[in-house]
Motif scaffolding. Structure first.
Motif, PDB file in Angstrom:
ATOM      1  N   LYS A 248       0.828  -1.209   0.000  1.00  9.36           N
ATOM      2  CA  LYS A 248       0.000   0.000   0.000  1.00  9.36           C
ATOM      3  C   LYS A 248       0.861   1.257   0.000  1.00  9.36           C
ATOM      4  CE  LYS A 248      -3.737   2.263   2.559  1.00  9.36           C
ATOM      5  NZ  LYS A 248      -4.649   2.170   3.744  1.00  9.36           N
ATOM      6  N   LYS A 249       1.923   1.238   0.800  1.00  7.57           N
ATOM      7  CA  LYS A 249       2.793   2.402   0.899  1.00  7.57           C
ATOM      8  C   LYS A 249       3.442   2.733  -0.442  1.00  7.57           C
ATOM      9  CE  LYS A 249       6.404   1.809   3.447  1.00  7.57           C
ATOM     10  NZ  LYS A 249       7.239   1.674   4.663  1.00  7.57           N
ATOM     11  N   LEU A 250       3.751   1.690  -1.220  1.00  5.70           N
ATOM     12  CA  LEU A 250       4.401   1.893  -2.505  1.00  5.70           C
ATOM     13  C   LEU A 250       3.423   1.966  -3.673  1.00  5.70           C
ATOM     14  CD1 LEU A 250       7.450  -0.497  -2.026  1.00  5.70           C
ATOM     15  CD2 LEU A 250       7.388   1.985  -1.788  1.00  5.70           C
ATOM     16  N   SER A 251       2.114   1.922  -3.359  1.00  2.00           N
ATOM     17  CA  SER A 251       1.061   2.039  -4.379  1.00  2.00           C
ATOM     18  C   SER A 251       1.138   0.926  -5.422  1.00  2.00           C
ATOM     19  CB  SER A 251       1.114   3.415  -5.063  1.00  2.00           C
ATOM     20  OG  SER A 251       0.946   4.447  -4.123  1.00  2.00           O
ATOM     21  N   PHE A 252       1.460  -0.271  -4.981  1.00  2.00           N
ATOM     22  CA  PHE A 252       1.486  -1.420  -5.880  1.00  2.00           C
ATOM     23  C   PHE A 252       0.071  -1.933  -6.132  1.00  2.00           C
ATOM     24  CE2 PHE A 252       5.949  -2.994  -4.442  1.00  2.00           C
ATOM     25  CZ  PHE A 252       6.533  -1.983  -5.182  1.00  2.00           C
ATOM     26  N   GLU A 253      -0.140  -2.480  -7.329  1.00  2.00           N
ATOM     27  CA  GLU A 253      -1.372  -3.200  -7.597  1.00  2.00           C
ATOM     28  C   GLU A 253      -1.299  -4.546  -6.883  1.00  2.00           C
ATOM     29  OE1 GLU A 253      -2.055  -3.577 -11.734  1.00  2.00           O
ATOM     30  OE2 GLU A 253      -1.909  -1.426 -12.140  1.00  2.00           O
ATOM     31  N   CYS A 254      -2.306  -4.856  -6.115  1.00  2.00           N
ATOM     32  CA  CYS A 254      -2.262  -6.041  -5.258  1.00  2.00           C
ATOM     33  C   CYS A 254      -3.572  -6.812  -5.419  1.00  2.00           C
ATOM     34  CB  CYS A 254      -2.066  -5.607  -3.806  1.00  2.00           C
ATOM     35  SG  CYS A 254      -1.838  -6.947  -2.641  1.00  2.00           S
ATOM     36  N   SER A 255      -3.487  -8.073  -5.838  1.00  5.73           N
ATOM     37  CA  SER A 255      -4.685  -8.881  -6.016  1.00  5.73           C
ATOM     38  C   SER A 255      -4.551 -10.195  -5.263  1.00  5.73           C
ATOM     39  CB  SER A 255      -4.930  -9.155  -7.512  1.00  5.73           C
ATOM     40  OG  SER A 255      -3.828  -9.834  -8.084  1.00  5.73           O
ATOM     41  N   ARG A 256      -5.689 -10.779  -4.897  1.00  7.48           N
ATOM     42  CA  ARG A 256      -5.711 -12.046  -4.172  1.00  7.48           C
ATOM     43  C   ARG A 256      -5.600 -13.224  -5.134  1.00  7.48           C
ATOM     44  NH1 ARG A 256      -5.685 -11.846   1.640  1.00  7.48           N
ATOM     45  NH2 ARG A 256      -6.270  -9.698   2.146  1.00  7.48           N
ATOM     46  N   THR A 257      -4.936 -14.269  -4.656  1.00  4.29           N
ATOM     47  CA  THR A 257      -4.883 -15.514  -5.402  1.00  4.29           C
ATOM     48  C   THR A 257      -5.611 -16.586  -4.589  1.00  4.29           C
ATOM     49  OG1 THR A 257      -2.886 -16.459  -4.408  1.00  4.29           O
ATOM     50  CG2 THR A 257      -2.564 -14.823  -6.140  1.00  4.29           C
ATOM     51  N   ARG A 258      -5.783 -17.750  -5.180  1.00  6.48           N
ATOM     52  CA  ARG A 258      -6.410 -18.863  -4.455  1.00  6.48           C
ATOM     53  C   ARG A 258      -5.386 -19.703  -3.690  1.00  6.48           C
ATOM     54  NH1 ARG A 258     -10.798 -21.208  -8.860  1.00  6.48           N
ATOM     55  NH2 ARG A 258     -12.068 -19.287  -9.027  1.00  6.48           N
ATOM     56  N   ASP A 259      -4.152 -19.318  -3.785  1.00  2.08           N
ATOM     57  CA  ASP A 259      -3.074 -20.072  -3.151  1.00  2.08           C
ATOM     58  C   ASP A 259      -3.176 -19.977  -1.633  1.00  2.08           C
ATOM     59  OD1 ASP A 259      -0.437 -20.789  -2.161  1.00  2.08           O
ATOM     60  OD2 ASP A 259       0.179 -20.749  -4.255  1.00  2.08           O
ATOM     61  N   PRO A 260      -3.152 -21.096  -0.900  1.00  2.68           N
ATOM     62  CA  PRO A 260      -3.275 -21.044   0.559  1.00  2.68           C
ATOM     63  C   PRO A 260      -2.031 -20.504   1.260  1.00  2.68           C
ATOM     64  CG  PRO A 260      -2.859 -23.297  -0.157  1.00  2.68           C
ATOM     65  CD  PRO A 260      -3.059 -22.490  -1.394  1.00  2.68           C
TER      66      PRO A 260
END
Length: 295
Positions: A248-260
């Protein structure tokens, strides 16, 4: 003052010393690394002594400028009492440095000692940034390889699901994990010099930022993520507060995966600008440190 001495104990792993040293040298300081036992004979009004805290209950500097640097809160089952001891039973320094506002609030000093915030930077030499990438490893993890950090879960998962992919682990390693998981596809490089870490990163496609949940990790910047981003790697991460905070601090695009295990896919869309943000020169200049520390 002309000199800055960084106080380092035998056990401490402090990659920021190199970044600090280069930044301070550009400002006209002479920098060196010494042990606590060497402080007394170096004590001078022209010198600054930079302690990475640490518990130092006895005053060992009488003439020089003293910096107490809190890069983290204490770890382990007694972390609360340890932080209390650091707060209540150490001599006051000339200046306190904190990793970020969260660490400063948790330490909760109530005195008139001035302070500033210096977050983590990246200490790879800028000249190497444009070096071409020659990918040998599909994934790389940089950091301690130990059960205490939960890396056994990562290794067990990769051994089952990695297929023909190659995972490189760079850092101090528990021998039992090396013996249990070493294979042609899981390579343990061990602890290496910083220059070699950079070379390994430039030979890798995706960096793994696996940070334990819980205190004090939840308040810390993910140094691994910074290094991977600086080198332009793809990043997979577990959903620890540290990783989420850093992305968040670096303004990265961040998405969830299904990986546990590695539940976050993080995209660095501007490697060039990231390098500028993460340089020690900029971080230290922006901190206001040199209002207190002058060559």
């Amino acid at each position: 003052m002309k000199e800055i001495f960084f106080i380092k104990t035998g056990k401490a792993y402090l990659p920021e010393i190199e970044g600090y040293g280069r930044a301070f040298t550009k400002k006209g300081f002479s920098c060196g690394v010494i042990s606590p036992e060497e402080v007394a004979r170096r004590d001078s009004a022209n010198s600054a002594f930079w302690f990475f805290m640490g518990f130092y209950p006895h005053k060992i500097v009488s003439k020089g400028f003293v910096v107490h640097d809190y890069r983290s809160l204490s770890t382990g089952s007694m972390r609360g009492p340890k932080d209390f001891l650091k707060r209540a039973f150490q001599p006051k320094p000339s200046l306190r440095v904190f990793l970020n506002e969260n660490v400063k609030k948790r330490m909760n000093f109530k005195d008139s000692v001035p302070s500033c915030l210096i977050d983590m930077g990246v200490d790879f030499p800028q000249w190497g940034a444009e070096k071409g990438r020659d990918v040998i490893y599909d994934y790389v993890y940089v950091g301690d390889v130990s059960r205490d950090r939960g890396i056994d879960r990562l290794l067990a998962w990769f051994a089952k699901t990695g297929g023909g992919k190659r995972l490189l682990l760079v850092g101090r390693c528990d021998e039992e994990l090396r013996d249990a998981y070493g294979s042609p596809n899981i390579i343990f490089a061990g602890k290496v010099e910083r220059e070699r870490v950079y070379e390994y990163l430039m030979q890798s496609e995706t960096g793994i930022s696996y940070v334990p949940r819980g205190m004090p990790y939840d308040l810390q910047t993910s140094t691994k993520m910074l290094e991977y981003a600086w080198c332009g790697l793809n990043i997979l991460a577990n959903d620890s507060p540290s990783n989420i905070l850093t992305a968040k601090k670096l303004s990265f695009e961040c998405s969830r995966t299904r990986d546990p295990i590695l539940g976050l896919k993080i995209v660095n869309t501007g490697t060039g600008s990231i390098r500028g943000k993460l340089s020690w020169d900029k971080i230290i200049d922006d901190s206001g440190l040199f209002k207190h520390l002058r060559p």
